[in-house]
Design an enzyme around this catalytic site. Structure first.
Site, PDB file in Angstrom:
ATOM      1  N   CYS A 155     -11.241   2.634  -0.178  1.00  0.00           N
ATOM      2  CA  CYS A 155      -9.841   2.979   0.084  1.00  0.00           C
ATOM      3  C   CYS A 155      -9.487   2.171   1.320  1.00  0.00           C
ATOM      4  O   CYS A 155     -10.249   2.177   2.304  1.00  0.00           O
ATOM      5  CB  CYS A 155      -9.698   4.472   0.368  1.00  0.00           C
ATOM      6  N   THR A 156      -8.365   1.459   1.267  1.00  0.00           N
ATOM      7  CA  THR A 156      -8.052   0.554   2.386  1.00  0.00           C
ATOM      8  C   THR A 156      -7.741   1.312   3.674  1.00  0.00           C
ATOM      9  O   THR A 156      -7.717   0.710   4.749  1.00  0.00           O
ATOM     10  CB  THR A 156      -6.891  -0.387   2.016  1.00  0.00           C
ATOM     11  N   HIS A 157      -7.507   2.613   3.576  1.00  0.00           N
ATOM     12  CA  HIS A 157      -7.332   3.400   4.806  1.00  0.00           C
ATOM     13  C   HIS A 157      -8.643   3.542   5.592  1.00  0.00           C
ATOM     14  O   HIS A 157      -8.615   3.735   6.807  1.00  0.00           O
ATOM     15  CB  HIS A 157      -6.822   4.814   4.479  1.00  0.00           C
TER      16      HIS A 157
ATOM     17  N   CYS B  29      -4.436  -1.704  -1.880  1.00  0.00           N
ATOM     18  CA  CYS B  29      -4.657  -0.278  -2.124  1.00  0.00           C
ATOM     19  C   CYS B  29      -5.564  -0.168  -3.339  1.00  0.00           C
ATOM     20  O   CYS B  29      -5.217  -0.679  -4.415  1.00  0.00           O
ATOM     21  CB  CYS B  29      -3.308   0.384  -2.397  1.00  0.00           C
ATOM     22  N   ASN B  30      -6.706   0.468  -3.168  1.00  0.00           N
ATOM     23  CA  ASN B  30      -7.644   0.611  -4.289  1.00  0.00           C
ATOM     24  C   ASN B  30      -7.069   1.499  -5.391  1.00  0.00           C
ATOM     25  O   ASN B  30      -7.283   1.243  -6.574  1.00  0.00           O
ATOM     26  CB  ASN B  30      -8.955   1.244  -3.808  1.00  0.00           C
ATOM     27  N   THR B  31      -6.365   2.559  -4.987  1.00  0.00           N
ATOM     28  CA  THR B  31      -5.826   3.491  -5.987  1.00  0.00           C
ATOM     29  C   THR B  31      -4.840   2.752  -6.896  1.00  0.00           C
ATOM     30  O   THR B  31      -4.947   2.808  -8.130  1.00  0.00           O
ATOM     31  CB  THR B  31      -5.119   4.673  -5.280  1.00  0.00           C
TER      32      THR B  31
ATOM     33  N   ASP C 234       0.868  -1.194   0.000  1.00  0.00           N
ATOM     34  CA  ASP C 234       0.000   0.000   0.000  1.00  0.00           C
ATOM     35  C   ASP C 234       0.900   1.239   0.000  1.00  0.00           C
ATOM     36  O   ASP C 234       2.129   1.128   0.089  1.00  0.00           O
ATOM     37  CB  ASP C 234      -0.913  -0.014   1.251  1.00  0.00           C
TER      38      ASP C 234
ATOM     39  N   GLY D 165      -3.512   9.038  -3.631  1.00  0.00           N
ATOM     40  CA  GLY D 165      -4.794   9.484  -4.180  1.00  0.00           C
ATOM     41  C   GLY D 165      -4.775  10.813  -4.895  1.00  0.00           C
ATOM     42  O   GLY D 165      -5.669  11.104  -5.683  1.00  0.00           O
TER      43      GLY D 165
HETATM   44  N1  DGL Z   1      -4.915   3.095   0.782  1.00  0.00           N
HETATM   45  C1  DGL Z   1      -5.005   3.590  -0.528  1.00  0.00           C
HETATM   46  C2  DGL Z   1      -6.252   3.156  -1.257  1.00  0.00           C
HETATM   47  O1  DGL Z   1      -6.817   2.129  -0.944  1.00  0.00           O
HETATM   48  C3  DGL Z   1      -4.517   4.946  -0.915  1.00  0.00           C
HETATM   49  C4  DGL Z   1      -4.466   6.087   0.018  1.00  0.00           C
HETATM   50  C5  DGL Z   1      -3.569   7.164  -0.546  1.00  0.00           C
HETATM   51  O2  DGL Z   1      -2.353   6.966  -0.514  1.00  0.00           O
HETATM   52  O3  DGL Z   1      -4.090   8.170  -1.046  1.00  0.00           O
HETATM   53  O4  DGL Z   1      -6.684   3.771  -2.184  1.00  0.00           O
END
Ligand code: DGL
Length: 262
Positions: A189-191, A75-77, A11, A44
């Site tokens: 978003c995994t956050h 990480c989705n992005t 990530d 992001g």
């Molecule tokens: N955790 C990430 C996601 O799932 C990205 C967060 C980031 O770095 O902007 O998209």
């Protein structure tokens, strides 16, 4: 298959820990390498070109160094932009993390669902495609929030995060046309699962869909029947900016006992 071959999770920061936690619960003996490109955090707000260049190169280096049996882009992005590039470049299975629109559409009664991700994720054609395939009869309201990513990261580092701050970050989604009818929000978003309690307090009554447990099941399926070590080795956290790594006490809660530089 070498029993010591780890799982690699990747990530931009600590978000992938929301995928690591359910993965460890299902596969407690799996050796873990958790890698964060925190030198380039947050992803992001970066361009597609930057992410498409950076992610496959970094994962390639990690695979060479740690010889994982499987890689997870937690990480989705990074997944919605670079999953295909990473899969093409590697000869191990690669699991991506993409917005859980299908389960959200299955759950929604109002047929208005929110997709809460980063700015980069919510504009991806990958998300258009998921919405068209799995939520064609829903209104899908997307919102990209770098504030929430920063708040999730800050919370992990130990800072207090107020419900008001999260409510303010969610306001554009709530105030979008028909936004007040949203009954399910995809944490795309995994956050964001790291902030789920505060999001739930800021938007009472809405159901939050976290793709993490589904990703963990997919990893378990892909590694079914493979040997693991007799006792789990300490997990390793790898950072591109180790001087800005989170506190060791927070990482230990996820079984990550050693910090290394990439
Ligand atoms: N955790 C990430 C996601 O799932 C990205 C967060 C980031 O770095 O902007 O998209």
């Amino acid at each position: 298959m070498d029993p010591a071959a780890p799982l690699l999770l990747f990530d931009s920061g600590v978000g992938g820990l929301s995928v690591l936690a359910p993965t460890r619960a299902l596969l407690p003996y799996a050796p873990i390498i958790y890698a964060a490109d925190n030198a380039a955090f947050p992803y992001g707000t970066r361009s597609e070109a930057e992410i498409a260049a950076r992610v496959p190169a970094l994962i390639g280096r990690l695979v060479e160094r740690y010889k994982p049996r499987l890689a997870v882009i937690a990480c989705n992005t990074a997944s919605t932009i670079a999953l295909d590039h990473v899969r093409t470049a590697l000869d191990i299975p690669v699991v991506g993390t993409v917005p859980a629109i299908k389960p959200a559409a299955e759950l929604s009664k109002t047929r208005v669902i929110g997709v809460l991700g980063t700015e980069a994720t919510v504009r991806q054609p990958y998300v258009d495609d998921l919405a068209a395939r799995f939520a064609a009869d829903c209104l899908v309201i997307r919102h990209g929030s770098s504030e929430l990513v920063e708040l999730a990261e800050a919370k992990f580092y130990g800072a207090p995060v107020s419900v008001d701050a999260v409510r303010a970050a969610l306001r554009p989604m709530r105030e979008a046309p028909q936004g007040d009818q949203i009954d399910v929000i995809v944490l795309a978003c995994t956050h964001f699962p790291l902030l789920a309690d505060v999001i739930a307090a800021a938007w009472p009554g809405v159901a939050l869909v976290d793709g993490g447990p589904g990703i963990a099941r997919r990893i378990a399926q892909l590694t079914a029947g493979q040997p693991w070590p007799a006792s789990p080795p300490p997990g390793i956290a790898v950072f591109t900016a180790p001087q800005r790594a989170p506190p060791a006490s927070a990482l230990v809660r996820f079984g990550l006992e050693e910090i290394r530089a990439l």
